[in-house]
Design a protein around this motif. Structure first.
Motif, PDB file in Angstrom:
ATOM      1  N   ALA A 171      45.408  32.145  62.669  1.00  0.00           N
ATOM      2  CA  ALA A 171      46.213  31.171  61.695  1.00  0.00           C
ATOM      3  C   ALA A 171      44.990  30.022  61.022  1.00  0.00           C
ATOM      4  N   LYS A 172      44.441  29.403  62.215  1.00  0.00           N
ATOM      5  CA  LYS A 172      43.363  28.649  62.048  1.00  0.00           C
ATOM      6  C   LYS A 172      42.696  28.983  60.767  1.00  0.00           C
ATOM      7  N   ASP A 173      42.296  30.025  60.533  1.00  0.00           N
ATOM      8  CA  ASP A 173      41.114  30.681  60.274  1.00  0.00           C
ATOM      9  C   ASP A 173      40.998  31.251  58.869  1.00  0.00           C
ATOM     10  N   ASP A 174      42.938  30.887  59.026  1.00  0.00           N
ATOM     11  CA  ASP A 174      43.535  31.419  57.379  1.00  0.00           C
ATOM     12  C   ASP A 174      43.152  30.807  56.486  1.00  0.00           C
ATOM     13  N   LYS A 175      43.643  28.686  57.379  1.00  0.00           N
ATOM     14  CA  LYS A 175      44.165  27.808  56.522  1.00  0.00           C
ATOM     15  C   LYS A 175      42.433  27.447  56.586  1.00  0.00           C
ATOM     16  N   ALA A 176      41.291  27.828  57.219  1.00  0.00           N
ATOM     17  CA  ALA A 176      39.981  26.966  56.552  1.00  0.00           C
ATOM     18  C   ALA A 176      39.391  28.008  55.491  1.00  0.00           C
ATOM     19  N   HIS A 177      39.687  28.933  55.728  1.00  0.00           N
ATOM     20  CA  HIS A 177      38.779  29.867  54.420  1.00  0.00           C
ATOM     21  C   HIS A 177      39.752  28.848  53.032  1.00  0.00           C
ATOM     22  N   ALA A 178      41.749  29.086  53.041  1.00  0.00           N
ATOM     23  CA  ALA A 178      41.953  28.572  52.084  1.00  0.00           C
ATOM     24  C   ALA A 178      41.376  27.200  51.797  1.00  0.00           C
ATOM     25  N   VAL A 179      41.129  26.453  52.909  1.00  0.00           N
ATOM     26  CA  VAL A 179      40.874  24.857  52.307  1.00  0.00           C
ATOM     27  C   VAL A 179      39.234  25.544  52.170  1.00  0.00           C
ATOM     28  N   GLN A 180      38.590  26.247  52.109  1.00  0.00           N
ATOM     29  CA  GLN A 180      37.196  26.929  51.617  1.00  0.00           C
ATOM     30  C   GLN A 180      36.779  26.734  50.291  1.00  0.00           C
ATOM     31  N   ALA A 181      38.001  28.252  49.717  1.00  0.00           N
ATOM     32  CA  ALA A 181      37.973  28.041  48.427  1.00  0.00           C
ATOM     33  C   ALA A 181      38.683  27.348  47.645  1.00  0.00           C
ATOM     34  N   LEU A 182      39.345  26.378  48.014  1.00  0.00           N
ATOM     35  CA  LEU A 182      39.971  25.010  47.420  1.00  0.00           C
ATOM     36  C   LEU A 182      38.695  24.543  46.414  1.00  0.00           C
ATOM     37  N   GLY A 183      37.683  24.185  48.264  1.00  0.00           N
ATOM     38  CA  GLY A 183      36.487  22.890  47.722  1.00  0.00           C
ATOM     39  C   GLY A 183      36.267  23.446  46.058  1.00  0.00           C
ATOM     40  N   ALA A 184      35.936  24.917  46.990  1.00  0.00           N
ATOM     41  CA  ALA A 184      34.118  25.497  46.758  1.00  0.00           C
ATOM     42  C   ALA A 184      34.766  25.453  45.438  1.00  0.00           C
ATOM     43  N   ARG A 185      36.011  25.736  44.447  1.00  0.00           N
ATOM     44  CA  ARG A 185      36.569  24.973  42.952  1.00  0.00           C
ATOM     45  C   ARG A 185      36.366  23.944  42.061  1.00  0.00           C
ATOM     46  N   ILE A 186      36.615  23.170  43.443  1.00  0.00           N
ATOM     47  CA  ILE A 186      36.783  21.489  43.011  1.00  0.00           C
ATOM     48  C   ILE A 186      34.733  20.730  42.977  1.00  0.00           C
ATOM     49  N   ASP A 187      34.056  21.502  44.468  1.00  0.00           N
ATOM     50  CA  ASP A 187      33.272  21.061  44.130  1.00  0.00           C
ATOM     51  C   ASP A 187      31.979  21.741  42.610  1.00  0.00           C
ATOM     52  N   SER A 188      32.482  23.251  42.330  1.00  0.00           N
ATOM     53  CA  SER A 188      31.674  23.350  40.630  1.00  0.00           C
ATOM     54  C   SER A 188      32.484  22.734  39.757  1.00  0.00           C
ATOM     55  N   ASP A 189      33.731  22.894  39.636  1.00  0.00           N
ATOM     56  CA  ASP A 189      34.341  22.281  38.706  1.00  0.00           C
ATOM     57  C   ASP A 189      33.860  20.399  38.062  1.00  0.00           C
ATOM     58  N   LEU A 190      33.720  19.590  39.610  1.00  0.00           N
ATOM     59  CA  LEU A 190      33.003  18.460  39.925  1.00  0.00           C
ATOM     60  C   LEU A 190      31.313  18.070  38.865  1.00  0.00           C
ATOM     61  N   GLN A 191      31.294  19.397  39.290  1.00  0.00           N
ATOM     62  CA  GLN A 191      29.531  19.639  38.912  1.00  0.00           C
ATOM     63  C   GLN A 191      29.363  19.916  36.941  1.00  0.00           C
ATOM     64  N   ALA A 192      30.418  20.868  37.232  1.00  0.00           N
ATOM     65  CA  ALA A 192      30.043  20.766  35.382  1.00  0.00           C
ATOM     66  C   ALA A 192      30.330  19.677  34.910  1.00  0.00           C
TER      67      ALA A 192
END
Length: 498
Positions: free
Chosen positions: A276-297
């Motif tokens: 369960a912890k891994d699932d949440k961590a992966h989900a947060v990483q996916a959200l974070g990766a998208r927002i990082d990319s959006d902020l850079q653009a």
């Protein structure tokens, strides 16, 4: 001289930053910039703005004054000092200082409607020994002068900057040609300061030139307003996409025991807790990766809008810790169980556990709660909710507001950046900026959150079940962001009339 053509002569002591300021105002690289005297050796004319009616505002970049003391001494020996000076034949190579000064003086006398005189504000006014002889020359010419304070350093609170401006105004008050003293740093200025400058220049022009000049100022302001609106659109689109972004977790169930609640939080030692912890961590990483990319653009778009060179830094743009907080609806029995488990630590949080769910995070998770839940390292940023479509993670309202704080800080940094500094680079903000922006966003928090309310309905093909879509949220939140930004600009760059 045509009433539709208005000229500004940019003049100063040598090596004070005239060409650098010209680059900032023009939005393109012109001339040569080096830390050396007499880099500009010719008089150059550049069109700042023009209108379809044929109006044109020209900026003249001139060689700097050189040996000012010798110049003033020579001029005082003649009844018609300026006429005598420009009529002399100065050797360009053997007496470069006088030759360069002659070019500047001739331009001011023959071309200028208004003189923009640049000073190095990092000097103490009383230590600038060149001022007295150079203003003596400008007094002899008689054209109206706006003194521009350059090299003012990092942005400071308005009261500190006003005190510095007052020192310069007091020093120059005795010169009849000086009509205004304004901050306009070649390296770091804001577009609202440009508008203030143009408005001050308009007060110095004869009435017959008023109509043409008003059209030019309107055109300049329209250009800068378009950049502002485009910037606000970037911020709104980034925020809207983040508000509607989500991750769906594998199916889990919440039971009425503290052990199961711990498992949902990723706390505990049973076989499923790690998954369960891994699932949440992966989900947060996916959200974070998208927002990082959006902020850079988005930052790259801001830089392009403001006609600066450079790209967003590749280093991590997010400066906010992104671990998981939980928003899990619970019934009254579960609420009573949790209330007893944390020994009253939730008192005063203002959360309706039975109906709104329990929110852990957004700055509200106390040490007692952490201890009661077995030392869970839960921080703010993400909400997890179980609905009819499964368990989802999305950015919580507090994180989204902090995201806007970060985005507004970057906008201010880009808008403050003078092209003369070269390629845009993100640097640490002035210390008083972040709390100022945070306060402005906090004051508008209710209005911001209202623009994406109802987003919890789920999503299919990029559109929320509630009818929300990124474009719709962006349209709603954009005027709220623009109002915050305008208030910040007004506070950071107040008008400075004499």
């Amino acid at each position: 001289m045509s009433e539709a053509r208005i000229s500004l002569s940019l003049i100063s002591h040598t090596n004070a930053g005239k060409t650098t300021l010209a680059r900032t105002l023009l939005g393109r690289d012109v001339g040569e910039v080096r830390d050396a005297p007499h880099v500009t050796v010719d008089v150059n004319a550049y069109t700042l703005i023009s209108t379809p009616e044929g109006d044109e505002l020209t900026l003249w970049d001139t060689p700097g004054f050189g040996d000012s003391a010798r110049l003033a001494k020579r001029l005082r020996q003649h009844g018609n000092p300026i006429g005598w000076f420009v009529g002399q034949v100065w050797d360009r190579f053997r007496d470069r200082s006088m030759w360069f000064t002659q070019q500047a003086v001739s331009n001011v006398r023959d071309q200028a409607d208004v003189v923009l005189y640049l000073v190095n504000a990092s000097e103490e006014p009383a230590d600038a020994g060149y001022l007295e002889p150079e203003f003596a020359v400008l007094e002899w010419i008689g054209k109206p002068v706006v003194v521009l304070l350059n090299q003012t350093g990092r942005s400071r609170p308005a009261a500190e900057e006003a005190a510095e401006h007052e020192r310069w105004r007091s020093l120059l008050a005795g010169y009849r040609v000086v009509r205004a003293v304004l901050p306009l740093d070649a390296f770091a200025r804001c577009w609202v300061q440009e508008i203030t400058l143009l408005q001050e220049v308009g007060k110095m022009l004869p009435a017959e030139r008023g109509a043409a000049y008003a059209r030019l100022v309107d055109a300049w302001q329209a250009r800068r307003e378009a950049q502002f609106e485009a910037s606000m659109a970037v911020l709104a689109e980034t925020l809207a996409r983040a508000a509607l972004d989500l991750e769906i977790l594998p199916e889990t169930r919440l039971t009425g025991t503290l052990r199961d609640l711990k498992r949902a939080l990723g706390v505990g030692r049973d076989a499923h807790a790690g998954d369960a912890k891994d699932d949440k961590a992966h989900a947060v990483q996916a959200l974070g990766a998208r927002i990082d990319s959006d902020l850079q653009a988005g930052l790259d778009r801001l830089i392009a809008i403001h006609e600066l060179e450079g790209h967003a830094s590749e280093e991590l743009l997010r400066r906010i810790a992104l671990t998981v907080s939980i928003e899990a609806p619970v019934n009254e029995r579960k609420a009573a169980l949790m209330g007893g488990a944390v020994s009253g630590a939730l008192t005063g949080l203002g959360v309706d556990i039975a109906h709104a769910g329990l929110t852990l995070g957004a700055g509200m998770l106390t040490g007692a709660v952490v201890g009661a839940l077995g030392g869970a390292g839960i921080a703010r940023g993400v909400n997890m909710a179980r609905g009819r479509r499964g368990t989802t993670l999305r950015w919580d309202d507090s994180f989204l507001c902090e995201l806007l704080v970060t985005s507004l800080l970057r906008y201010l940094a880009v808008a403050h950046y003078g092209r003369g500094r070269g390629e845009w680079r993100e640097t640490e903000y002035p210390a008083f900026w972040p709390p100022l922006v945070s306060q402005a966003v906090a004051a508008a928090k209710a209005g911001l959150i209202a623009t994406w309310s109802g987003r919890e309905g789920g999503r299919e093909s990029g559109v929320e079940a509630s009818g929300l879509a990124p474009g719709r949220v962006a349209t709603a939140v954009r005027p709220v962001i623009a109002e915050i930004a305008r208030k910040l600009l007004a506070e950071l760059y107040p008008a400075t009339p004499d």
